[in-house]
Design an enzyme around this catalytic site. Structure first.
Site, PDB file in Angstrom:
ATOM      1  N   ILE A   7       1.122  -0.959  -0.120  1.00 23.77           N
ATOM      2  CA  ILE A   7       0.342   0.112   0.094  1.00 23.77           C
ATOM      3  C   ILE A   7       0.949   0.783   0.268  1.00 23.77           C
ATOM      4  CG2 ILE A   7      -2.129   0.816   1.338  1.00 23.77           C
ATOM      5  CD1 ILE A   7      -2.689  -1.122   2.770  1.00 23.77           C
ATOM      6  N   ASP A  58       9.977   8.326  -1.117  1.00 24.75           N
ATOM      7  CA  ASP A  58       9.527   9.780  -1.536  1.00 24.75           C
ATOM      8  C   ASP A  58       8.650   8.457  -3.408  1.00 24.75           C
ATOM      9  OD1 ASP A  58       8.187  11.801  -3.650  1.00 24.75           O
ATOM     10  OD2 ASP A  58       9.609  13.040  -2.248  1.00 24.75           O
ATOM     11  N   TYR A 151      -5.076  18.806 -10.807  1.00 28.93           N
ATOM     12  CA  TYR A 151      -5.044  17.459  -9.840  1.00 28.93           C
ATOM     13  C   TYR A 151      -6.690  16.823 -10.627  1.00 28.93           C
ATOM     14  CZ  TYR A 151      -7.191  14.881  -6.547  1.00 28.93           C
ATOM     15  OH  TYR A 151      -7.870  13.587  -5.410  1.00 28.93           O
ATOM     16  N   LYS A 155      -5.545  12.850 -12.921  1.00 30.14           N
ATOM     17  CA  LYS A 155      -6.653  11.601 -12.084  1.00 30.14           C
ATOM     18  C   LYS A 155      -7.574  11.294 -12.690  1.00 30.14           C
ATOM     19  CE  LYS A 155      -5.200  11.616  -7.240  1.00 30.14           C
ATOM     20  NZ  LYS A 155      -5.614   9.880  -6.839  1.00 30.14           N
TER      21      LYS A 155
HETATM   22  P1  NDP Z   1      -3.923  11.853   2.465  1.00 31.49           P
HETATM   23  O1  NDP Z   1      -3.226  13.200   2.615  1.00 31.49           O
HETATM   24  O2  NDP Z   1      -4.471  11.510   4.571  1.00 31.49           O
HETATM   25  O3  NDP Z   1      -2.565  10.303   2.802  1.00 31.49           O
HETATM   26  C1  NDP Z   1      -1.730  10.138   1.740  1.00 31.49           C
HETATM   27  C2  NDP Z   1      -0.983   9.739   1.825  1.00 31.49           C
HETATM   28  O4  NDP Z   1      -0.168   9.661   0.531  1.00 31.49           O
HETATM   29  C3  NDP Z   1       0.027   9.508   2.754  1.00 31.49           C
HETATM   30  O5  NDP Z   1       0.204   8.231   3.315  1.00 31.49           O
HETATM   31  C4  NDP Z   1       0.871  10.362   2.145  1.00 31.49           C
HETATM   32  O6  NDP Z   1       2.208  10.021   2.401  1.00 31.49           O
HETATM   33  C5  NDP Z   1       1.599   9.739   0.365  1.00 31.49           C
HETATM   34  N1  NDP Z   1       1.928  10.467   0.110  1.00 31.49           N
HETATM   35  C6  NDP Z   1       2.070  12.075  -0.470  1.00 31.49           C
HETATM   36  N2  NDP Z   1       3.019  11.758  -1.395  1.00 31.49           N
HETATM   37  C7  NDP Z   1       3.906  11.251  -1.221  1.00 31.49           C
HETATM   38  C8  NDP Z   1       5.108  11.127  -2.249  1.00 31.49           C
HETATM   39  N3  NDP Z   1       5.760  12.414  -2.862  1.00 31.49           N
HETATM   40  N4  NDP Z   1       5.762   9.723  -2.006  1.00 31.49           N
HETATM   41  C9  NDP Z   1       4.919   8.452  -1.170  1.00 31.49           C
HETATM   42  N5  NDP Z   1       4.043   9.029  -0.651  1.00 31.49           N
HETATM   43  C10 NDP Z   1       3.240  10.637  -0.864  1.00 31.49           C
HETATM   44  O7  NDP Z   1      -4.831  11.856   1.966  1.00 31.49           O
HETATM   45  P2  NDP Z   1      -6.026  10.611   1.437  1.00 31.49           P
HETATM   46  O8  NDP Z   1      -6.259   9.087   2.141  1.00 31.49           O
HETATM   47  O9  NDP Z   1      -7.589  11.243   1.172  1.00 31.49           O
HETATM   48  O10 NDP Z   1      -5.657  10.590  -0.099  1.00 31.49           O
HETATM   49  C11 NDP Z   1      -5.324   8.955  -0.574  1.00 31.49           C
HETATM   50  C12 NDP Z   1      -5.464   8.964  -1.858  1.00 31.49           C
HETATM   51  O11 NDP Z   1      -6.906   9.567  -2.014  1.00 31.49           O
HETATM   52  C13 NDP Z   1      -4.549   9.973  -3.353  1.00 31.49           C
HETATM   53  O12 NDP Z   1      -4.525   9.759  -4.118  1.00 31.49           O
HETATM   54  C14 NDP Z   1      -5.652  11.366  -3.286  1.00 31.49           C
HETATM   55  O13 NDP Z   1      -5.651  11.731  -4.363  1.00 31.49           O
HETATM   56  C15 NDP Z   1      -7.001  10.337  -3.337  1.00 31.49           C
HETATM   57  N6  NDP Z   1      -8.540  10.398  -2.808  1.00 31.49           N
HETATM   58  C16 NDP Z   1      -8.705  11.740  -1.511  1.00 31.49           C
HETATM   59  C17 NDP Z   1     -10.236  12.177  -1.605  1.00 31.49           C
HETATM   60  C18 NDP Z   1      -9.901  12.477  -0.814  1.00 31.49           C
HETATM   61  O14 NDP Z   1     -11.158  14.015  -0.315  1.00 31.49           O
HETATM   62  N7  NDP Z   1      -9.444  13.023   0.199  1.00 31.49           N
HETATM   63  C19 NDP Z   1     -11.317  11.500  -2.896  1.00 31.49           C
HETATM   64  C20 NDP Z   1     -10.848  11.254  -3.453  1.00 31.49           C
HETATM   65  C21 NDP Z   1      -9.174  10.533  -3.810  1.00 31.49           C
HETATM   66  P3  NDP Z   1       4.238  10.887   3.693  1.00 31.49           P
HETATM   67  O15 NDP Z   1       3.324  11.629   4.044  1.00 31.49           O
HETATM   68  O16 NDP Z   1       3.958  10.254   4.959  1.00 31.49           O
HETATM   69  O17 NDP Z   1       4.769  10.470   2.549  1.00 31.49           O
HETATM   70  C1  8X3 Z   2     -10.627  14.561  -3.547  1.00 31.27           C
HETATM   71  C2  8X3 Z   2     -12.212  14.560  -4.121  1.00 31.27           C
HETATM   72  O1  8X3 Z   2     -13.762  16.652  -4.623  1.00 31.27           O
HETATM   73  O2  8X3 Z   2     -11.435  18.008  -4.114  1.00 31.27           O
HETATM   74  O3  8X3 Z   2      -9.946  13.830  -5.182  1.00 31.27           O
HETATM   75  O4  8X3 Z   2     -11.138  16.313  -5.822  1.00 31.27           O
HETATM   76  S1  8X3 Z   2     -12.090  16.920  -4.682  1.00 31.27           S
END
Ligand code: NDP
Ligand code: 8X3
Length: 254
Positions: A7, A58, A151, A155
């Site tokens: 993951i 990263d 963004y 996606k």
């Molecule tokens: P969070 O910010 O809670 O989590 C993001 C995760 O991505 C963290 O664990 C972070 O870990 C990791 N991450 C970010 N940048 C990097 C990097 N450069 N290298 C490695 N790891 C990275 O957000 P969400 O859980 O909400 O987001 C997870 C996914 O879900 C994303 O792809 C987001 O676009 C998608 N998503 C989110 C939505 C929302 O509304 N929250 C809706 C739809 C989709 P660390 O900083 O430790 O590296």
């Molecule tokens: C995250 C949901 O609506 O901020 O992907 O794009 S939204």
């Protein structure tokens, strides 16, 4: 035999909730992220339930990504389930004033990072002719909203890559799925608004999806029989009808 899942973005939000959900089902875990303390604490919490290995890299760094994944010990080397989840939105600006560092971050993490991780994992899946890749897209991959520009583009790219993977990996029997959530209450908004004090206002006035809601759907997808692939899921909270229509308690449309 126990399955192994890798993951990305397991230190927070959807990735961390998925790690918890998978641990409940006895799936071995490779948890990835950049924040080592977070990785350590998730590992500590889940090690009672399953075997956990952590990788700190990263996803923007191609060499480090390959190095990390190639360093996996034998017991964790065969990844059955890849959850490409690491990603974020950076900024919410109209295109004419958008910040190019934000654009780079979104394309480099959400798109190229997903490709690097996949490239490092897929050869052992094709060799074994089995595996399941789940890409975390977004409702932003299906529609574009004001100031969402780059963004949304990242996606939309995730969705196109998912469909391309499903086609190209079809002959190997590898499942490829996209799970596309709308608003999920995680650290996502803190990152998008760069820690601004009102970042979490995004989730005020309605009940957003929770990270656990997404994790349960991911668990459902990976637990289907071998002939079933949940190819594409769009998930909204009940209050959300589209990217721009959210029924809020004191404010119906935002
Ligand atoms: P969070 O910010 O809670 O989590 C993001 C995760 O991505 C963290 O664990 C972070 O870990 C990791 N991450 C970010 N940048 C990097 C990097 N450069 N290298 C490695 N790891 C990275 O957000 P969400 O859980 O909400 O987001 C997870 C996914 O879900 C994303 O792809 C987001 O676009 C998608 N998503 C989110 C939505 C929302 O509304 N929250 C809706 C739809 C989709 P660390 O900083 O430790 O590296
Ligand atoms: C995250 C949901 O609506 O901020 O992907 O794009 S939204």
């Amino acid at each position: 035999m126990k399955k192994t899942a890798l993951i990305t973005g397991a230190t927070s939000g959807i990735g961390r909730a998925t790690a918890h959900e998978f641990a409940k089902h006895g799936i071995n875990l490779v948890l990835c992220g950049r924040r080592q303390q977070r990785l350590d604490s998730v590992q500590k919490a889940l090690s009672r339930e399953t075997d956990v290995y952590t990788l700190n890299f990263d996803v923007r760094d191609k060499d480090k990504t390959f190095e990390a994944i190639n360093s996996l010990p034998e017991a964790f080397r065969d990844i059955d389930i890849l959850i490409n989840n690491a990603g974020n939105a950076h900024g919410l600006d109209p295109i004419e004033t958008g910040n190019t560092d934000d654009w780079d971050a979104m394309m480099d993490i959400n798109v190229k990072g997903l490709l690097y991780v996949s490239k490092a994992i897929i050869p052992r899946m094709t060799e074994r002719e089995s595996g399941h890749i789940i890409n975390i897209g977004s409702s932003a991959g299906k529609e574009v909203y004001p100031k969402g520009n780059v963004y949304c583009a990242s996606k939309h790219a995730v969705l196109a890559i998912t469909e391309g993977m499903r086609i190209d990996l079809n002959s190997y029997g590898i499942k490829v799925s996209a799970i596309n959530p709308g608003l999920v209450e995680t650290e996502f908004s803190e990152v998008r608004y760069k820690g601004a004090p009102n970042a979490n206002d995004t989730y005020k006035g309605f009940k957003a999806l929770q990270a656990e809601d997404i994790a349960e759907v991911i668990q459902f997808a990976i637990s289907r029989p071998s002939h079933v692939n949940i190819a594409d899921v769009l998930m909204f909270c009940t209050a959300q009808a589209s990217s721009t229509i959210v029924k809020k308690k004191f404010n119906t449309v935002d």
